[in-house]
Design a protein around this motif. Structure first.
Motif, short mmCIF file in Angstrom:
data_model
loop_
_atom_site.label_atom_id
_atom_site.label_comp_id
_atom_site.label_asym_id
_atom_site.label_seq_id
_atom_site.Cartn_x
_atom_site.Cartn_y
_atom_site.Cartn_z
N VAL A 161 -14.44 98.33 -30.16
CA VAL A 161 -14.52 99.49 -31.03
C VAL A 161 -15.76 99.35 -31.91
CG1 VAL A 161 -13.34 100.84 -32.80
CG2 VAL A 161 -12.01 99.65 -31.05
N ASP A 162 -16.65 100.36 -31.84
CA ASP A 162 -17.84 100.36 -32.67
C ASP A 162 -17.55 101.16 -33.93
OD1 ASP A 162 -20.30 100.45 -33.88
OD2 ASP A 162 -21.38 101.28 -32.14
N ARG A 163 -17.44 100.46 -35.05
CA ARG A 163 -17.08 101.11 -36.30
C ARG A 163 -18.25 101.88 -36.91
NH1 ARG A 163 -15.09 96.20 -39.47
NH2 ARG A 163 -16.26 95.05 -37.91
N ASN A 164 -19.44 101.77 -36.31
CA ASN A 164 -20.57 102.60 -36.74
C ASN A 164 -20.48 104.01 -36.17
OD1 ASN A 164 -21.79 100.58 -38.27
ND2 ASN A 164 -23.01 99.83 -36.55
N LYS A 165 -19.61 104.20 -35.17
CA LYS A 165 -19.52 105.50 -34.50
C LYS A 165 -18.16 106.13 -34.81
CE LYS A 165 -22.70 104.33 -30.76
NZ LYS A 165 -22.90 104.24 -29.29
#
Length: 225
Positions: A161-165
């Protein structure tokens, strides 16, 4: 595998052991190189194919943070060797740690806190993350539970999971109350959001936007055969 040499058997065994130590599966590595999920299982168990293609071998080795020589089955050809073939296992400075989080964990209101709720971690080479388009991503790994996202995501799969997106549509991890969920996020009416399961047995969930906290977008998955 009657005609397979002892060295080849050992190389196949090392591949299986390294995948397990990395917390991944042969099926996930098969998908990594664009093959069907059973490809490397057949390679290890049956010796088919006899040897991995060099691009596949290098991509797998890079993912595992090892030299291709560690898992190759062909005799090493010094005329085609490169510096990378002799490279040692990357140091900790060359690896990026991705924390593993429990799907039903709660970090409380506000920001997602990997430090508070992580229970384990994966380590990946910076080069592999760059090749996967994940350089600079703020990644966490989560183990999927349940069948609501099958067949896209199966129970037991590990997802990044990319928390920047957190914007836009796509598969995201979201928090509703104190629970984390993996759902397809879709905008509906103004101020509302629809969470959709891949499994048709689960009806879409329509909620006010403020009821849902989008944690991040799912950007990679891996799992057992």
């Amino acid at each position: 595998m009657e005609n397979i040499s002892r060295d080849e058997r050992h190389a196949r065994g090392r591949l299986q052991d390294l995948a397990k130590a990395q917390g991944t599966s042969l099926a996930a590595l098969s998908r990594l190189i664009g093959r069907n999920p059973a490809y490397l299982q057949q390679y290890v168990a049956r010796g088919s194919p006899r040897h991995l293609d060099e691009p596949d071998l290098r991509k797998i080795a890079e993912f595992l943070g090892k030299s291709p020589r560690v898992i190759q089955t062909r005799p090493f050809d010094t005329s085609r060797s490169t510096v990378a073939d002799y490279a040692p296992t990357p140091s900790l400075d060359d690896l990026v740690e991705v924390p593993r989080l429990a799907l039903d964990a709660s970090a409380g209101p506000g920001a997602f806190s990997a430090e508070e709720i992580s229970f384990d971690a994966f380590r990946f080479s910076r080069r592999w993350l760059r090749e996967m388009g994940l350089e600079g991503a703020d990644l966490s790994a989560i183990r999927v539970e349940g069948d609501s996202m099958e067949p896209t995501l199966r129970s037991g799969d590990e997802i990044f999971v990319d928390r920047n997106k957190r914007q836009g549509e796509g598969i995201h991890v979201v928090r509703i109350g104190d629970a984390l969920h993996v759902k397809q996020v879709q905008a509906s009416a103004p101020g509302r959001i629809t969470l959709i399961s891949a499994n048709d047995s689960y009806a879409p969930i329509d909620l006010a936007r403020e009821e849902v906290e989008v944690i991040g977008r799912v950007v990679w998955k891996g799992g057992r055969v």
